[in-house]
Design a protein around this motif. Structure first.
Motif, PDB file in Angstrom:
ATOM      1  N   GLY A  40      27.109 100.632   7.420  1.00 23.32           N
ATOM      2  CA  GLY A  40      27.128 100.627   5.957  1.00 23.32           C
ATOM      3  C   GLY A  40      25.735 100.724   5.365  1.00 23.32           C
ATOM      4  O   GLY A  40      25.523 101.418   4.359  1.00 23.32           O
ATOM      5  N   LEU A  41      24.782 100.039   5.986  1.00 23.78           N
ATOM      6  CA  LEU A  41      23.413 100.045   5.464  1.00 23.78           C
ATOM      7  C   LEU A  41      22.682 101.360   5.718  1.00 23.78           C
ATOM      8  O   LEU A  41      21.625 101.609   5.131  1.00 23.78           O
ATOM      9  CB  LEU A  41      22.621  98.862   6.034  1.00 23.78           C
ATOM     10  CG  LEU A  41      23.063  97.500   5.493  1.00 23.78           C
ATOM     11  CD1 LEU A  41      22.393  96.368   6.264  1.00 23.78           C
ATOM     12  CD2 LEU A  41      22.779  97.382   3.994  1.00 23.78           C
ATOM     13  N   GLU A  43      24.009 104.083   4.764  1.00 26.34           N
ATOM     14  CA  GLU A  43      24.377 104.838   3.569  1.00 26.34           C
ATOM     15  C   GLU A  43      24.057 104.107   2.266  1.00 26.34           C
ATOM     16  O   GLU A  43      23.785 104.734   1.254  1.00 26.34           O
ATOM     17  CB  GLU A  43      25.873 105.163   3.625  1.00 26.34           C
ATOM     18  CG  GLU A  43      26.328 106.099   2.524  1.00 26.34           C
ATOM     19  CD  GLU A  43      27.770 106.556   2.713  1.00 26.34           C
ATOM     20  OE1 GLU A  43      28.335 107.057   1.728  1.00 26.34           O
ATOM     21  OE2 GLU A  43      28.328 106.412   3.820  1.00 26.34           O
ATOM     22  N   TYR A  44      24.080 102.767   2.292  1.00 31.84           N
ATOM     23  CA  TYR A  44      23.886 101.977   1.073  1.00 31.84           C
ATOM     24  C   TYR A  44      22.727 101.005   1.247  1.00 31.84           C
ATOM     25  O   TYR A  44      22.424 100.565   2.350  1.00 31.84           O
ATOM     26  CB  TYR A  44      25.169 101.197   0.728  1.00 31.84           C
ATOM     27  CG  TYR A  44      26.366 102.088   0.541  1.00 31.84           C
ATOM     28  CD1 TYR A  44      26.572 102.764  -0.661  1.00 31.84           C
ATOM     29  CD2 TYR A  44      27.296 102.271   1.566  1.00 31.84           C
ATOM     30  CE1 TYR A  44      27.659 103.599  -0.843  1.00 31.84           C
ATOM     31  CE2 TYR A  44      28.396 103.099   1.399  1.00 31.84           C
ATOM     32  CZ  TYR A  44      28.562 103.768   0.195  1.00 31.84           C
ATOM     33  OH  TYR A  44      29.651 104.586   0.026  1.00 31.84           O
ATOM     34  N   ASP A  45      22.111 100.616   0.126  1.00 31.12           N
ATOM     35  CA  ASP A  45      20.994  99.668   0.156  1.00 31.12           C
ATOM     36  C   ASP A  45      21.466  98.235   0.366  1.00 31.12           C
ATOM     37  O   ASP A  45      20.738  97.413   0.924  1.00 31.12           O
ATOM     38  CB  ASP A  45      20.194  99.734  -1.152  1.00 31.12           C
ATOM     39  CG  ASP A  45      19.509 101.072  -1.332  1.00 31.12           C
ATOM     40  OD1 ASP A  45      19.165 101.710  -0.310  1.00 31.12           O
ATOM     41  OD2 ASP A  45      19.315 101.477  -2.491  1.00 31.12           O
ATOM     42  N   GLU A  46      22.668  97.918  -0.126  1.00 25.76           N
ATOM     43  CA  GLU A  46      23.210  96.574   0.004  1.00 25.76           C
ATOM     44  C   GLU A  46      24.723  96.643   0.123  1.00 25.76           C
ATOM     45  O   GLU A  46      25.348  97.621  -0.294  1.00 25.76           O
ATOM     46  CB  GLU A  46      22.785  95.688  -1.169  1.00 25.76           C
ATOM     47  CG  GLU A  46      23.111  96.240  -2.531  1.00 25.76           C
ATOM     48  CD  GLU A  46      22.551  95.396  -3.669  1.00 25.76           C
ATOM     49  OE1 GLU A  46      21.688  94.544  -3.440  1.00 25.76           O
ATOM     50  OE2 GLU A  46      23.023  95.600  -4.793  1.00 25.76           O
ATOM     51  N   LEU A  47      25.293  95.583   0.699  1.00 26.26           N
ATOM     52  CA  LEU A  47      26.730  95.518   0.940  1.00 26.26           C
ATOM     53  C   LEU A  47      27.304  94.210   0.413  1.00 26.26           C
ATOM     54  O   LEU A  47      26.646  93.176   0.468  1.00 26.26           O
ATOM     55  CB  LEU A  47      27.033  95.579   2.445  1.00 26.26           C
ATOM     56  CG  LEU A  47      26.526  96.773   3.234  1.00 26.26           C
ATOM     57  CD1 LEU A  47      26.808  96.563   4.722  1.00 26.26           C
ATOM     58  CD2 LEU A  47      27.153  98.059   2.755  1.00 26.26           C
ATOM     59  N   LYS A  75      20.422  91.993   1.908  1.00 22.96           N
ATOM     60  CA  LYS A  75      21.111  93.287   1.908  1.00 22.96           C
ATOM     61  C   LYS A  75      22.628  93.135   2.028  1.00 22.96           C
ATOM     62  O   LYS A  75      23.371  93.955   1.515  1.00 22.96           O
ATOM     63  CB  LYS A  75      20.616  94.149   3.074  1.00 22.96           C
ATOM     64  CG  LYS A  75      19.155  94.501   3.019  1.00 22.96           C
ATOM     65  CD  LYS A  75      18.765  95.257   4.283  1.00 22.96           C
ATOM     66  CE  LYS A  75      17.264  95.445   4.358  1.00 22.96           C
ATOM     67  NZ  LYS A  75      16.874  96.016   5.668  1.00 22.96           N
ATOM     68  N   GLN A  96      35.202  96.742  -6.406  1.00 22.98           N
ATOM     69  CA  GLN A  96      35.041  98.187  -6.599  1.00 22.98           C
ATOM     70  C   GLN A  96      34.797  98.519  -8.074  1.00 22.98           C
ATOM     71  O   GLN A  96      33.974  99.376  -8.393  1.00 22.98           O
ATOM     72  CB  GLN A  96      36.266  98.937  -6.087  1.00 22.98           C
ATOM     73  CG  GLN A  96      36.364  98.925  -4.580  1.00 22.98           C
ATOM     74  CD  GLN A  96      37.656  99.551  -4.081  1.00 22.98           C
ATOM     75  OE1 GLN A  96      38.702  99.453  -4.713  1.00 22.98           O
ATOM     76  NE2 GLN A  96      37.578 100.185  -2.919  1.00 22.98           N
ATOM     77  N   VAL A  99      31.228  97.618  -8.919  1.00 23.37           N
ATOM     78  CA  VAL A  99      30.301  98.621  -8.387  1.00 23.37           C
ATOM     79  C   VAL A  99      30.252  99.804  -9.348  1.00 23.37           C
ATOM     80  O   VAL A  99      29.171 100.290  -9.696  1.00 23.37           O
ATOM     81  CB  VAL A  99      30.726  99.087  -6.969  1.00 23.37           C
ATOM     82  CG1 VAL A  99      29.969 100.349  -6.556  1.00 23.37           C
ATOM     83  CG2 VAL A  99      30.491  97.980  -5.953  1.00 23.37           C
ATOM     84  N   ASP A 104      24.960  94.823  -9.205  1.00 24.99           N
ATOM     85  CA  ASP A 104      24.410  94.771  -7.850  1.00 24.99           C
ATOM     86  C   ASP A 104      25.228  93.800  -7.000  1.00 24.99           C
ATOM     87  O   ASP A 104      26.058  93.038  -7.506  1.00 24.99           O
ATOM     88  CB  ASP A 104      22.923  94.420  -7.850  1.00 24.99           C
ATOM     89  CG  ASP A 104      22.614  93.007  -8.332  1.00 24.99           C
ATOM     90  OD1 ASP A 104      23.462  92.098  -8.194  1.00 24.99           O
ATOM     91  OD2 ASP A 104      21.498  92.787  -8.828  1.00 24.99           O
TER      92      ASP A 104
END
Length: 171
Positions: A40-41, A43-47, A75, A96, A99, A104
């Protein structure tokens, strides 16, 4: 699809139960969780990670511990909002939406945990068999309850599954 990918659908899960197959659950291994986060990280900066309630599984506590690792700290935000089943799905949908609104991960975690006491579900069971198999009731209680046609109504609130009421039959 269940995490372990043993069953692809709910129908397959229930079919196995009807066939009296042994069906059990277990939390994902720490390695599986960390690999999931690493993917996941990429593709994304945080989860935002929303496991089932800490009151019903050790997976939340494990995830919170793993999120403190240097690789994931700041993160990966693990949410413990005390939910499972339909309320957990609602939390996922809410996340969702947040988001999409541009919130954030830290704020999403904060909002979801603040909402934890605002939803419960009630469950009536047709058979005591699975409560007995899962260790929630004794064999004696299951036998007596079945003989007397007593059906528990369970309340799944924040972090726990408890008996709400008992009824005679499903009506």
């Amino acid at each position: 699809c269940l995490y372990e990918e043993v069953f692809n659908t709910r129908a397959e899960f229930f079919e196995q139960q009807k066939k009296k197959k042994k069906v059990s659950t277990s939390q994902p291994s720490p390695e599986e969780v960390m690999n999931f986060w690493k993917e996941g990280l990429e593709e994304y900066d945080e989860l935002v990670y929303i496991p089932m309630s800490s009151g019903l599984s050790g997976s939340c506590s494990t995830a919170m511990m793993l999120a403190q690792d240097e690789e994931f700290e700041g993160k990966v935000f693990v949410v413990d909002n005390g939910r499972i089943s339909v309320p957990l799905v609602r939390a996922l949908m809410d996340a969702q939406e947040m988001v999409a609104e541009g919130l954030d991960a830290g704020k999403i975690k904060e909002v979801l945990e603040a909402e934890k006491d605002k939803m419960s579900i009630y469950i009536a069971v047709e058979t005591l068999e699975y409560l007995k198999k899962g260790g929630r009731i004794s064999a004696t209680t299951a036998a007596l309850g079945t003989a007397l046609n007593i059906k528990p109504i369970l309340k799944l609130g924040t972090q726990m599954l408890e008996t709400y009421k008992k009824s005679r039959g499903m009506k």
